[in-house]
Design a protein around this motif. Sequence first.
Motif, PDB file in Angstrom:
ATOM      1  N   VAL D 313      18.499 -15.977  20.105  1.00 18.15           N
ATOM      2  CA  VAL D 313      18.775 -17.319  20.616  1.00 18.15           C
ATOM      3  C   VAL D 313      20.286 -17.527  20.693  1.00 18.15           C
ATOM      4  N   ALA D 314      20.748 -18.012  21.839  1.00 19.88           N
ATOM      5  CA  ALA D 314      22.172 -18.301  22.013  1.00 19.88           C
ATOM      6  C   ALA D 314      22.356 -19.737  22.479  1.00 19.88           C
ATOM      7  N   PHE D 315      23.081 -20.516  21.687  1.00 18.66           N
ATOM      8  CA  PHE D 315      23.421 -21.878  22.099  1.00 18.66           C
ATOM      9  C   PHE D 315      24.754 -21.826  22.821  1.00 18.66           C
ATOM     10  N   VAL D 316      24.779 -22.359  24.026  1.00 15.56           N
ATOM     11  CA  VAL D 316      25.992 -22.305  24.830  1.00 15.56           C
ATOM     12  C   VAL D 316      26.389 -23.724  25.218  1.00 15.56           C
ATOM     13  N   ILE D 349      15.070 -16.582  29.226  1.00 15.33           N
ATOM     14  CA  ILE D 349      14.717 -17.994  29.266  1.00 15.33           C
ATOM     15  C   ILE D 349      15.984 -18.822  29.083  1.00 15.33           C
ATOM     16  N   VAL D 350      16.144 -19.849  29.912  1.00 14.96           N
ATOM     17  CA  VAL D 350      17.285 -20.759  29.778  1.00 14.96           C
ATOM     18  C   VAL D 350      16.770 -22.196  29.688  1.00 14.96           C
ATOM     19  N   LEU D 351      17.096 -22.869  28.586  1.00 19.25           N
ATOM     20  CA  LEU D 351      16.693 -24.255  28.372  1.00 19.25           C
ATOM     21  C   LEU D 351      17.922 -25.158  28.371  1.00 19.25           C
ATOM     22  N   ALA D 352      17.819 -26.305  29.031  1.00 20.06           N
ATOM     23  CA  ALA D 352      18.938 -27.248  29.032  1.00 20.06           C
ATOM     24  C   ALA D 352      18.445 -28.640  28.660  1.00 20.06           C
ATOM     25  N   LYS D 365      12.251 -24.821  19.528  1.00 19.97           N
ATOM     26  CA  LYS D 365      11.322 -24.104  20.410  1.00 19.97           C
ATOM     27  C   LYS D 365      11.951 -22.798  20.905  1.00 19.97           C
ATOM     28  N   ALA D 366      13.270 -22.763  21.005  1.00 17.26           N
ATOM     29  CA  ALA D 366      13.942 -21.545  21.484  1.00 17.26           C
ATOM     30  C   ALA D 366      13.601 -20.365  20.581  1.00 17.26           C
ATOM     31  N   VAL D 379      20.131 -21.689  25.128  1.00 18.38           N
ATOM     32  CA  VAL D 379      20.026 -23.143  25.149  1.00 18.38           C
ATOM     33  C   VAL D 379      21.371 -23.667  25.636  1.00 18.38           C
ATOM     34  N   LEU D 380      21.352 -24.270  26.825  1.00 17.33           N
ATOM     35  CA  LEU D 380      22.583 -24.661  27.499  1.00 17.33           C
ATOM     36  C   LEU D 380      22.910 -26.124  27.211  1.00 17.33           C
TER      37      LEU D 380
END
Lengths: 286, 286, 602, 602
Positions: D313-316, D349-352, D365-366, D379-380
């Motif tokens: 998981v990467a938070f950006v 997967i990319v979530l914003a 959820k990520a 997670v953007l």
Amino acid sequence: MMNVTEPVYLEDKLEEIEGSGKLAYRAEVLPTWCPGCGYFSIVEGVSKAMTELGLDQRETVCVSGIGCASRFPFFMNTYGFHSLHGRALPVATGIKVANDDLTVVVVGGDGDAFAIGGAHIPHAARRNVDITYILFDNGVYGLTKGQTSPTSVVGFKTTTTPYLNVDQPLNPLTMLLSYGASWVAQAYAGEPHHLTEMIKAAIDHRGFSYLHVLSPCVTFDKTSMTYQNLSMKVRPLPDEHDASDFAAAMTAAQNIEVPQLGVYFSSERPTLADGMDDVVARAKAG
Amino acid sequence: MMNVTEPVYLEDKLEEIEGSGKLAYRAEVLPTWCPGCGYFSIVEGVSKAMTELGLDQRETVCVSGIGCASRFPFFMNTYGFHSLHGRALPVATGIKVANDDLTVVVVGGDGDAFAIGGAHIPHAARRNVDITYILFDNGVYGLTKGQTSPTSVVGFKTTTTPYLNVDQPLNPLTMLLSYGASWVAQAYAGEPHHLTEMIKAAIDHRGFSYLHVLSPCVTFDKTSMTYQNLSMKVRPLPDEHDASDFAAAMTAAQNIEVPQLGVYFSSERPTLADGMDDVVARAKAG
Amino acid sequence: MANKDNHKTDIQIAICGSAGDGTIAAGDILKQAMAKAGYNVIAFDVYPPEIRGFGKCIARARITSEQVYSLKSESDCLISLDDSHAIPHVSEVCKFGSVIYDDTPISSVAEGAHISSHLAPAHLPYGVAFREISERITSSARSRNIVAVGYLAGLYDMPADVFHQVIASKFSGKSKELTQSVTAAFDAGFQAGVDTFRLHFDRIGAPRGRGRQTDLVMMSGNAATVQGCLDAGIDAFFGYPITPATRIMEMLASEMPKRGGRLLQTEDEISAIAATIGAGYTGARAATATSGPGLALMSEMMGLGAMAEVPAVAFVSQRGGPSTGMPTKTEQSDLNLAVFGVAGDGQRIVLAPTNVEGCYKCAGKAFEMAEKFQTPVIVLLDLYLSNRYEAVQLPAKNPFAADCSKAPRRNANQAGYSRYKLTGDNVSPRAVPGDPDRMHTVTGLEHDERGRPSDQPQIHQAMSRKRHDKLLPALKYPGITISKRFGDKGKVDVGILGWGSTFGEILEAMIEARKEGISCSAMKVVMLSPLPVGPIIEFIDDCGEVLVPELNYEAQFASLVTGATDRPVHRLNRVAGTPMRVGDILEQIRILAGRGGLLAAE
Amino acid sequence: MANKDNHKTDIQIAICGSAGDGTIAAGDILKQAMAKAGYNVIAFDVYPPEIRGFGKCIARARITSEQVYSLKSESDCLISLDDSHAIPHVSEVCKFGSVIYDDTPISSVAEGAHISSHLAPAHLPYGVAFREISERITSSARSRNIVAVGYLAGLYDMPADVFHQVIASKFSGKSKELTQSVTAAFDAGFQAGVDTFRLHFDRIGAPRGRGRQTDLVMMSGNAATVQGCLDAGIDAFFGYPITPATRIMEMLASEMPKRGGRLLQTEDEISAIAATIGAGYTGARAATATSGPGLALMSEMMGLGAMAEVPAVAFVSQRGGPSTGMPTKTEQSDLNLAVFGVAGDGQRIVLAPTNVEGCYKCAGKAFEMAEKFQTPVIVLLDLYLSNRYEAVQLPAKNPFAADCSKAPRRNANQAGYSRYKLTGDNVSPRAVPGDPDRMHTVTGLEHDERGRPSDQPQIHQAMSRKRHDKLLPALKYPGITISKRFGDKGKVDVGILGWGSTFGEILEAMIEARKEGISCSAMKVVMLSPLPVGPIIEFIDDCGEVLVPELNYEAQFASLVTGATDRPVHRLNRVAGTPMRVGDILEQIRILAGRGGLLAAE
Ligand SMILES: Cc1ncc(C[n+]2csc(CCOP(=O)(O)OP(=O)(O)O)c2C)c(N)n1
Ligand SMILES: Cc1ncc(C[n+]2csc(CCOP(=O)(O)OP(=O)(O)O)c2C)c(N)n1
Ligand code: SF4
Ligand code: SF4
Ligand SMILES: [Mg+2]
Ligand SMILES: [Mg+2]
């Protein structure tokens, strides 16, 4: 040896700067660093050194990465390249390969150099790229507001190590020596005169010169690398130290308890440009 | 000390391998390296060492980057992670941070480690991550078919240096020592028995152990690091060498003319996991 | 042989063996010689995966009298230098095609191990004692690949002299004896070929246009790229080895120093592009070369190039992905990364040549554009294009301009020099180190015209517009094809929109389709960023249906086109690691021509 | 004050001063207290650029009784702690809004330097002796920010007790004396406020719903992200500092160890994501956090995660770009990099999330999705969302599942274990180190089911499909909003399609538009990859015109949508470094509602 235990405040320096005529190498804008930051002595020292060496501003390029230290080029009246975090050395290498007539001064912080930029130092050193690398070591990440850096001491409390840092710090001097840097020295922002001399010698050296400058971050380090602590600790290298003796330099550099100031090692060997000239010669000879 | 001046051919080794029972740690597939490649002795040595140490395969992970050397995990019957060029150490660090019970053996080539991976070695070493790093040094880029590497000698002729290499090579041993590696040794693919002993000791060491293995690339280096040349050059470290003496290790490591085999330095200090346990303890104490 | 002249030639030879057999060398001699003889040649070699060993090599060469654009999926002749590798390829030999193999295996081989037992009835078998002949003539089996080439030449009635010339030049530098023994091996094979009873249609026709032998050269896409760099006067190159781009650096490493140029193998791709940008900052023409994984690492530095407005050229030869993927297989799946792989709105120019000549053009023009528009330029190749050989004719005189940089006016007020001045064409006069009194600092921070860091809304808005708009004139850049339409003019039933190496197969398919009476035309798009939206829309609107064939899974170019044009297109995607099959494209064209508007159905 | 109850509240306070004035601290106390009091609060602080000094700080808080979704472009009250910084912001104070300032400057200031001379006639001036009061009460001027907050509270009739509670908890740990003197300073200010003659409408109405005080907490997007990580049971975190993501690591650094978790500040972003993937490979829940420049460096390793199928998981958190850009300004320009920034067809997967609560949900959820689909998940966020405060209510019980990994069946044949088995749902049973007898090697090379390197066409084709298709079920993942429509149902004249932090402004604009009688609705898209194409098409086809407002120059989301749906949309792009203005969106809606189909004109 004069010791500064008080932070150097910008205000106090102002007239001195104006009086010094060193403004030739200074941009109109004054550094935006925090009052008392050790970096002021370095920008001072570099412009003084350039004045005394009579460098041509248009033939001089200051290259940096990202960080408080890396804001340096904006404060100089030379050509400048404020590049990316950790990438000052490869950018500078490209500049020298393309135009060997330029005097290239690279500056950076401890994180910029030994964390994200760690892969580039060994190669700039071993290739003996003819640049001067001035490392502003404050043992912390200043610009991002106070996290540990590769030179932070064990036990240092920061926002990312609230329960104290447990990673043993690196020893930049032994590292640079092991990389084959042809000139290695250490100075301290609290000793501006010696610092300026070192900067002059570093720029004078033909080949890769590494100057490690201990410089307090008055905002994010109240406990470790303060003027107080450093001024008590630092000593000059013993007069008998022979800068041509690599083994001796290595030994001296291993003393981390007492940071010693001066030229650890200095030697002449072909620069990257020399090597490339040979390559061209061999190629044309066919 | 037995010297191999002839390449070791896979064919000759086959029965020996089968007979050895070391197959427990070997994948069914035999290495796809060129016949005579020094790497065969290393895969041999590792499986032998694992047998003798009685490691549990399911608790063992071999991590690599990219290169001929990095194909290693495919040839082992342990868990394996064939990652990216230069990134084996950070991947391995993540593995150990997440599961300290695993025995992690990291392998890589000289380019994988000291070129593209150069930023990661100092930190794995200073943090004393409890892994074993076996460096396959053939002084060339094998997988990409013969370019210079950071350990290639000056004058080496390759596809990218047709007019001879001019860059001074790095000295991995002094580098690793300067990084604070708690265990540093050197071995030679041409001396399989000593190599195996070193591998055992390296895996045994608690903390970051670095084993530098000189290993000829029979396909892309016919002139420099050949069995012939190496076998003539290498010597054991003098018996009087004291592996607990850092300065002595540094001095011994500076001798690049005569590569000395054996344990240069060995010391015990807290591992990264130990430090993290302290952090957790302090946090819970509040 | 009067009949020769009025006899069209189109034969494809496949030579198959293991790395040790000199397979690639044999193919090389063949294609060089036939190009010398004035034939049109397209060749593509397939190597084993990066790791060494005795993997399979195939050298394929299509030799024609007319201009063609790709290899055929069927070969007319297969030469086996190693049956174990060649047997699977018997199936690619066309009906009445010939299979040439060594009829004296060292040891009596196991049942089924000999290729002769795998031929189809319609195949013409030629068993020849390569090894024996080689040993007899050169007292070593090592020249059996040369014997095989000689045999082929004799069999197909090819001119021996051009082969002699090629062998001579190929072994120049080596010992005289070697050249002689190799030549002798060739002649022995040639004689054997001549002496073989053969059917008429094995013979080849006359080369295309006479007297052009001299100016036709066999070149790979990588070699053409290198030539483009040299003709554009490249000053500095920084690179890190990676398949399939390594050859670019290797060739430059031997050529540049002869011209006083400087090349450095850096410690990684980040430093390669960083040094390229550093060199570009001084006013030099600098470049790097890599593949997808390297481009990924360069992403941040590419963004600096865009923000600081520094010229830099990056050649990116794609291979099978994602990640390390399939280093020795071809693919077109790095388009997204090349066009979109940057933090923030960091635009850059992306060029994708479609053939070997295009590699030369794009390489040279890339330096001009990088300088003129003060931007990074990516030239997107792929393994198939990098390693593919075509007989090309390079322009007699160097077509590239020496200096395209917009310099500050001499007597302009030098005091407050503004590196990032907002100008009519959005390109700012550029001073470089050494210029008197125009000291300034370039930066990756947002900045005002003077280059001073600033995060004022209006400044960021203005500079964002500048960086975007300054690239648009590239769409009209002279001397290079930005996009081009082929085939039927005006409204057509089917249009094929393509990019990169696949466009050769697209053209072949379109030609076939038109022979079948389908009204269709094809458009190639060479500039992928900025995208020539106008011409593409025109083309799409002229076509009943539009097909976009490309070698990736996510239909990257198709999505790019639709995103920019609001126009739907049909997608044809293959990720076999091999070039697209002309037949697959043709089949889709037929379907689209057969029934329009099955779009909804898609 | 019976009238209070039936009186809607919607006031926005702006506190402006320099870094040294305790501006942010004052704003913090205000928003905490009002949230405690049960009001709905949205707050966003603006800091000076990264480099230190005495830059301007602004703390803005919008306090309402009804649910709202963004800050207002006008403030009802401005508190100046430093006139030099506050003067430019007088213009943001609405008609009949109040301006509160210190009426005793240390020295008599220069002409025009005092804010009182910059007020508009319709502004209500309140000059108060902050400094004097602070010095009198605490014998230091340092608490003047507290005095100011107290004055505001008194003036607006806010409940003093909640402020006392907040001050107490804020200074818990500090000395008792300090807490007392600060409280005293507040009370002195409060009294001054109460004693001030004021107009009725300055008073605030009752908080929304009663008795909810306790479970309403003030949280920033970064804090909610951290809470999501903790509730999902994060085991390991690896990060490298970068604005505006640094706070995520810093908060985790103090929270994780309390729960036995491990956090490491790595040497760079490449090692951060590498270690995250290494940890994920062992079965742990691991994450990293960065901004655009860091994500660019992670691009290659993200591709490995996709190819080797390792959860990560990467938070950006985005900031102004390109390159180093504007580190302390907000922007939404890293969408392209997040969705397309990978070599080859390396999907992820990319979530914003669009608000603070969404940060919590997406964060938790990520981890589930990364595990379930064996993939990297980005997670953007953006600076505006990371640093924005909202009064949120987190679910009473932990909503996240502990283990979502598909483990190999116990008694499955363990010998030939296939890490990359092709299965019905395209997810392969996953063994991790420690599992008995399922030793295998994961790799970034293309591979067969066993994980052995292979470049066979059919294998690459099959594995490419597997990696693509396995992510599609994420579009139906339970417990998280993938996309959602608001406003009018069915056919509408105008639709607004949005993503990320900007959706707050979009909702406000939509609500306004509907008040004006425009039939319109808005859809937020939270999952950007894979993209919910179906719902988006449905929405677009329901709308006469579709507007896509986003904070970037290249219309990145708009192009993504059009590329995936073949549907044209109208673009509204701003790169001011500040949130989108509700008014700008509203204006576009009006235009689109006024005249449809001006698409061609665009
Ligand atoms: C790729 C990338 N990662 C992270 C950052 C954020 N960043 C800016 S400066 C810095 C470190 C500063 O520390 P140091 O190099 O020691 O310089 P100092 O500020 O102490 O002078 C970091 C992490 C960035 N700008 N780019
Ligand atoms: C990012 C990236 N850059 C370049 C490559 C190409 N490459 C693969 S292995 C290698 C170097 C191999 O040399 P070394 O590390 O010494 O290993 P050896 O093959 O000699 O064992 C290179 C450059 C790659 N796979 N990925
Ligand atoms: S934060 Fe530290 S390093 Fe940065 S300017 Fe201030 S004192 Fe200097
Ligand atoms: S190329 Fe060299 S290193 Fe690679 S397998 Fe062959 S001999 Fe070994
Ligand atoms: Mg620092
Ligand atoms: Mg090597």
